[in-house]
Design a protein around this motif. Structure first.
Motif, PDB file in Angstrom:
ATOM      1  N   MET A  56     -56.742  -7.756  25.705  1.00 60.68           N
ATOM      2  CA  MET A  56     -56.320  -9.096  26.122  1.00 60.68           C
ATOM      3  C   MET A  56     -54.958  -9.441  25.538  1.00 60.68           C
ATOM      4  O   MET A  56     -54.127 -10.057  26.208  1.00 60.68           O
ATOM      5  N   ILE A  60     -51.639 -10.746  27.598  1.00 65.35           N
ATOM      6  CA  ILE A  60     -50.902 -11.972  27.279  1.00 65.35           C
ATOM      7  C   ILE A  60     -49.432 -11.656  27.030  1.00 65.35           C
ATOM      8  O   ILE A  60     -48.542 -12.373  27.483  1.00 65.35           O
ATOM      9  N   TYR A  70     -53.508 -19.262  29.549  1.00 66.59           N
ATOM     10  CA  TYR A  70     -54.454 -18.392  28.836  1.00 66.59           C
ATOM     11  C   TYR A  70     -55.252 -19.204  27.817  1.00 66.59           C
ATOM     12  O   TYR A  70     -56.466 -19.062  27.705  1.00 66.59           O
ATOM     13  N   ALA A 102     -53.256 -15.303  34.839  1.00 69.80           N
ATOM     14  CA  ALA A 102     -53.788 -15.638  33.509  1.00 69.80           C
ATOM     15  C   ALA A 102     -55.205 -16.174  33.610  1.00 69.80           C
ATOM     16  O   ALA A 102     -56.079 -15.805  32.820  1.00 69.80           O
ATOM     17  N   GLU A 105     -57.550 -13.184  34.490  1.00 61.80           N
ATOM     18  CA  GLU A 105     -57.719 -12.274  33.356  1.00 61.80           C
ATOM     19  C   GLU A 105     -58.545 -12.920  32.247  1.00 61.80           C
ATOM     20  O   GLU A 105     -59.407 -12.270  31.649  1.00 61.80           O
ATOM     21  N   ALA A 106     -58.296 -14.188  31.974  1.00 59.80           N
ATOM     22  CA  ALA A 106     -59.055 -14.889  30.940  1.00 59.80           C
ATOM     23  C   ALA A 106     -60.522 -15.013  31.332  1.00 59.80           C
ATOM     24  O   ALA A 106     -61.410 -14.897  30.477  1.00 59.80           O
TER      25      ALA A 106
END
Length: 191
Positions: A56, A60, A70, A102, A105-106
């Protein structure tokens, strides 16, 4: 020649003393084995958390303009998948903005961490001035916690992962970002 035996019952006492010593040894070995199992479990949790945090952290770093997205998405994880998956899951392959990427992915990250029993948060690091109102340059801390610890920065020694920073009257930082005793957590600084 007749021999007399005056040792009646001594053999039984020797056997009982031997059994007592054996019991003490077995209990000591059992306690040592339990400590080894606990240490192995802790090591496995730390390794799993570290691998996912590194992954992660790299995402970022590749999308730095969406750091606040994020933070919002990690600190308040969505209960359902975002409408746009950015090609990360499902059949949606549409191009995404940095903020949409973001969020997607988060979402995946918090779901994976939750599946392993970890809770996560993303905060300005207390050791870099991140909580001082006048400091605009700071690093971000990705925190992961398990067990009774929460991935937070504060003063509660029973649940917080890290201590908060202390700012002197001259705005200098004297401490912050120290692990609380008995905390089961880790953090990674993302710059």
């Amino acid at each position: 020649m007749l021999m007399t035996h005056n040792q009646q019952g001594v053999g039984l006492i020797e056997v009982m003393v031997s059994l007592l010593l054996l019991a003490v040894a077995v209990l000591g070995f059992s306690a040592m084995q339990m400590s080894a199992i606990k240490a192995t479990d802790e090591s496995l949790e730390r390794t799993q958390s570290l691998v996912m945090m590194r992954n992660m952290g790299e995402k970022i770093r590749l999308n730095p303009t969406a750091i606040t997205t994020y933070q919002t998405a990690i600190n308040s994880p969505a209960t359902s998948a975002p409408s746009t998956s950015c090609g990360l899951y499902g059949t949606d392959t549409t191009a995404c903005t940095p903020a949409q990427l973001a969020t997607a992915e988060a979402y995946l990250y918090t779901q994976d961490m939750s599946n392993y029993g970890f809770t996560v948060n993303l905060h300005p690091c207390p050791s870099t001035g991140g909580q001082a109102a006048t400091n605009i340059m700071y690093s971000w801390c990705l925190l992961s916690a398990w067990g009774e610890t929460t991935p937070t920065i504060g003063t509660n020694t029973e649940v917080d992962c890290l201590t908060s920073q202390v700012v002197n009257e001259d705005d200098s930082v004297t401490k912050g970002g120290v692990y609380h005793p008995d905390a089961t957590c880790m953090f990674m600084e993302i710059t």
